[in-house]
Structures are given as C-alpha cells and as structure tokens.
Scaffold this active site. Structure first.
Site, PDB file in Angstrom:
ATOM      1  N   ILE A   9      -8.061  39.550  68.385  1.00 27.46           N
ATOM      2  CA  ILE A   9      -7.516  39.024  69.645  1.00 27.46           C
ATOM      3  C   ILE A   9      -7.468  37.503  69.662  1.00 27.46           C
ATOM      4  CG2 ILE A   9      -9.721  38.915  70.896  1.00 27.46           C
ATOM      5  CD1 ILE A   9      -8.117  40.029  73.354  1.00 27.46           C
ATOM      6  N   THR A  10      -8.196  36.832  68.758  1.00 22.57           N
ATOM      7  CA  THR A  10      -8.184  35.369  68.753  1.00 22.57           C
ATOM      8  C   THR A  10      -6.970  34.795  68.034  1.00 22.57           C
ATOM      9  OG1 THR A  10      -9.501  35.272  66.717  1.00 22.57           O
ATOM     10  CG2 THR A  10     -10.705  35.271  68.811  1.00 22.57           C
ATOM     11  N   GLN A  12      -2.720  34.514  67.041  1.00 19.54           N
ATOM     12  CA  GLN A  12      -1.534  34.351  67.889  1.00 19.54           C
ATOM     13  C   GLN A  12      -1.043  35.696  68.424  1.00 19.54           C
ATOM     14  OE1 GLN A  12       2.058  32.875  66.032  1.00 19.54           O
ATOM     15  NE2 GLN A  12       2.088  34.477  64.487  1.00 19.54           N
ATOM     16  N   ASP A  13      -1.016  36.730  67.583  1.00 17.31           N
ATOM     17  CA  ASP A  13      -0.523  38.026  68.034  1.00 17.31           C
ATOM     18  C   ASP A  13      -1.446  38.625  69.086  1.00 17.31           C
ATOM     19  OD1 ASP A  13       1.310  37.546  66.064  1.00 17.31           O
ATOM     20  OD2 ASP A  13       1.006  39.431  64.989  1.00 17.31           O
ATOM     21  N   ASP A  56     -17.248  43.999  64.157  1.00 14.90           N
ATOM     22  CA  ASP A  56     -16.788  43.535  62.851  1.00 14.90           C
ATOM     23  C   ASP A  56     -16.080  44.692  62.167  1.00 14.90           C
ATOM     24  OD1 ASP A  56     -16.680  42.758  60.075  1.00 14.90           O
ATOM     25  OD2 ASP A  56     -18.227  41.264  60.503  1.00 14.90           O
ATOM     26  N   LEU A  78      -5.135  44.375  64.870  1.00 12.91           N
ATOM     27  CA  LEU A  78      -4.487  43.158  64.391  1.00 12.91           C
ATOM     28  C   LEU A  78      -5.418  42.315  63.524  1.00 12.91           C
ATOM     29  CD1 LEU A  78      -2.762  41.998  67.724  1.00 12.91           C
ATOM     30  CD2 LEU A  78      -2.062  43.798  66.132  1.00 12.91           C
ATOM     31  N   SER A 132       2.644  44.553  57.160  1.00 12.13           N
ATOM     32  CA  SER A 132       3.238  43.239  56.900  1.00 12.13           C
ATOM     33  C   SER A 132       4.390  43.331  55.915  1.00 12.13           C
ATOM     34  CB  SER A 132       2.164  42.305  56.331  1.00 12.13           C
ATOM     35  OG  SER A 132       2.721  41.117  55.810  1.00 12.13           O
ATOM     36  N   GLU A 134       4.764  41.317  53.662  1.00 16.16           N
ATOM     37  CA  GLU A 134       4.209  40.943  52.360  1.00 16.16           C
ATOM     38  C   GLU A 134       3.986  42.167  51.480  1.00 16.16           C
ATOM     39  OE1 GLU A 134       3.413  38.021  50.826  1.00 16.16           O
ATOM     40  OE2 GLU A 134       4.315  36.837  52.441  1.00 16.16           O
ATOM     41  N   TYR A 156      -3.720  39.964  49.509  1.00 19.35           N
ATOM     42  CA  TYR A 156      -3.423  40.264  50.912  1.00 19.35           C
ATOM     43  C   TYR A 156      -2.394  41.389  51.015  1.00 19.35           C
ATOM     44  CZ  TYR A 156      -1.313  39.723  55.540  1.00 19.35           C
ATOM     45  OH  TYR A 156      -0.799  39.961  56.795  1.00 19.35           O
ATOM     46  N   LYS A 160      -2.830  45.147  52.622  1.00 18.35           N
ATOM     47  CA  LYS A 160      -1.979  45.655  53.695  1.00 18.35           C
ATOM     48  C   LYS A 160      -1.346  46.999  53.314  1.00 18.35           C
ATOM     49  CE  LYS A 160      -2.152  42.843  57.245  1.00 18.35           C
ATOM     50  NZ  LYS A 160      -2.541  43.321  58.596  1.00 18.35           N
TER      51      LYS A 160
END
Length: 331
Positions: A9-10, A12-13, A56, A78, A132, A134, A156, A160
């Site tokens: 939640i911290t 941008q999304d 976590d 997210l 993603s 990616e 990464y 994903k």
C-alpha cells in the site's frame, strides 16, 4: 460496506488503489512491513481512513493475522521488490518476496476462507495479483497479449512469472476467484525516484531550477508502453467485480522510447535539445535488456470496459509539473 486488504500500500499503485476504493465506499486495510516503516507516515497522512496491519509477505502467520483482523472481501497483492535493476543485486530477496510472497498470500487466503478443491467460491475472498509486462522479457510477438509466451529476462521477471502461474494454479485447483493484471509500465508523480521515468522528471525539474547539471542514464533506446498508474488501478478493481477470475493485459497499446520521454520531459521546461544535459553510463545498462514492450489490452477493453484516460504527453507533463512544484517547495 465492502472491505479490501492491500499489500504494497505504500507504493504508487497501493496509494491510488486505496483512494479509489475509499471513494467507492470500501473499508480499506493496508499491509505494511515493520512498525518503523518510513513510509507509514505517508500513508497515514494521505489516507487517514485506511487501517494498517503489520505483516510481511515472507511470513505466512502474519498474513493470516492480517486476514483475520481485516476480514476483507477483496485482497490486492501489490507488494513486491519491484525495482528491476535491484533484482540482479539480490535475486534471493526478490524471489522470497516477489515470487514466494505470492504463494504465501494465496495460501493464506485459502486457509482463511477454508477453500477446498471443487468447493463453491460464492462468499469467498476475491484475489488480485499484480503481474507485470516484464514477464514477456525477450518478446516473442508484438503486441503482447494474455497468450503470449513468457520469456523473462531478470530475476524480477522470473519471480513475477512464478507468482502469475501460481495464481492461475490456485484458481484452477481451489476455485479461488483469482485474477492477474499483466500491467505494462505505469507511472505517476508518486513513482519511486529510482525508476527511470521519475529519475528523468526529477532531474528536469532540478536542471531547470539550476540545482543540477547533468542526468546520467543507461540505454536510451529501450521502448515501453507507458500509462498512468491512476488509470491502471481502476482495471484492478474491475477484474474483481467479474463473475470469475481471469488474466488481463492492461496497457495503452502505444510504445515510446526513453528518448521520447526525454523529449517530452525537457520540452515541458522549454528545452528542445537535451543532449548537453544527458550522459550515458554502461553501469545503468541491464545485464539482459528488454528492448521493446507494447501491450494489447483488447480483452480488458471488451470484458472490463476499461481504457486509459491519460495520454503519454499528459503523463509526462503531470510528472514534471509535480517535481517542479516539489523542488520549489524543498520537498
């Protein structure tokens, strides 16, 4: 009142999604790692209505506690180690959080709801996984859609892909209402300063105000499909309103290079030739580059009724203007 739990939640999304859900009347909960998380105050300041829970993604028991306390109707996963360049420096941590963290979250939802193979999913928690573009990596066709072969080119991207397929597996194995949004690059003034788009917008602001002389970048020819994060979170919500879970590409269908982004960003401050201000450094080039990404969001458009609202030019202008204001204010 429907309720939702957002991991990450911290970011941008997470911030944009929380704002969207609050506007729709949701009771919003956020998972945040560590009591002394420096971004906790940002969430509390921007979104005082959100209830935060310590947890976590690498700790299944903490996820079960968060689900018990939040009792959500929808879970939006997210959370991730999301800076691609860092994933080569610490592939283990990236895998633990971005790959295995998805499994932990899915298993926590399954245990929390008591899902069983072949069980009726009515009344259960609906799950969103942030996949993603990616994952496409060494692209096998263009544009990329939901059935395009995945060929990740970074730890990464590999992580994903694991989370993406695990989400599909839980949907097919347990009847979980689980959807993956294969989101192409999406930016905003809230993007972290380590990402190339924000690195550019901040540098343009500082160069224009006489506080910086040069911007150092890697590959200027990489091409991406860039959209506005505030538009993309709406697609996340729409996925969980469907009768069944599924996978959707979320993209603009347009591709632009880093050079295009530089043209637009410097153009916002009246600079037509940015070459004196930009220097390339091999240290910022990826070990395995993803050269070209562009998404086909036909399915999202037809099934969800979603389409992007903010254009590429408007996005870049928004970011530069926000960083100009922030720099002037000394933020």
């Amino acid at each position: 009142m429907p309720s939702a739990l957002i991991t990450g939640i911290t970011g941008q999304d997470g911030l944009y999604l929380a704002e969207l859900l609050l506007a729709k009347g949701y009771d919003v909960h956020g998972l945040i790692r560590g009591q002394n998380n420096p971004k906790r105050q940002l969430v509390e300041k921007l979104l005082p209505e959100v209830r935060l829970h310590n947890g976590d993604l690498t700790d299944l028991s903490s996820l079960l506690r968060a689900l018990r306390d939040a009792a959500p109707d929808e879970v939006y996963n997210l959370g991730a180690v999301s800076f691609v360049a860092y994933s080569w420096e610490n592939a283990h941590l990236t895998t633990d959080v971005t790959a295995k963290g998805v499994l932990n979250m899915l298993e926590a939802v399954r245990l929390h709801c008591g899902y069983r193979e072949g069980s009726d999913q009515v009344g259960g928690v609906r799950f969103y996984q942030a996949s993603s573009s990616e994952m496409f990596g060494k692209v096998q066709e263009s544009p990329q859609h939901e059935r395009t072969l995945l060929w990740p080119r970074s730890p990464y991207g590999v992580s994903k892909v694991f989370g993406h397929h695990m989400t599909i597996n839980y949907r097919e194995s347990y009847g979980l209402h689980a959807s993956s949004g294969i989101l192409f690059n999406h930016e905003s003034p809230r993007r972290g300063p380590e990402f190339v788009t924000r690195k550019i917008s901040q540098a343009v602001a500082r160069i224009h105000l006489g506080l910086q002389d040069q911007l150092v970048l890697g590959n200027l020819d990489a091409e991406r499909d860039w959209g506005f994060a505030g538009d993309y979170v709406e697609a996340m919500w729409l996925m969980l309103q469907q009768p069944a879970g599924d996978d959707y590409v979320v993209a603009t269908g347009e591709t632009h290079s880093i050079r295009d982004f530089l043209d637009e960003a410097f153009g916002q401050v009246g600079v037509t030739d940015w070459t004196p201000y930009v220097r390339q450094d091999p240290r910022f080039v990826r070990p395995a580059e993803v050269d070209h990404l562009v998404g086909d969001a036909s399915k999202a458009r037809e099934v969800l009724g979603w389409k992007p609202r903010v254009t590429f030019r408007e996005l870049v202008a928004m970011m530069v203007e926000a960083d100009l204001e922030a720099t002037r204010q000394g933020w």
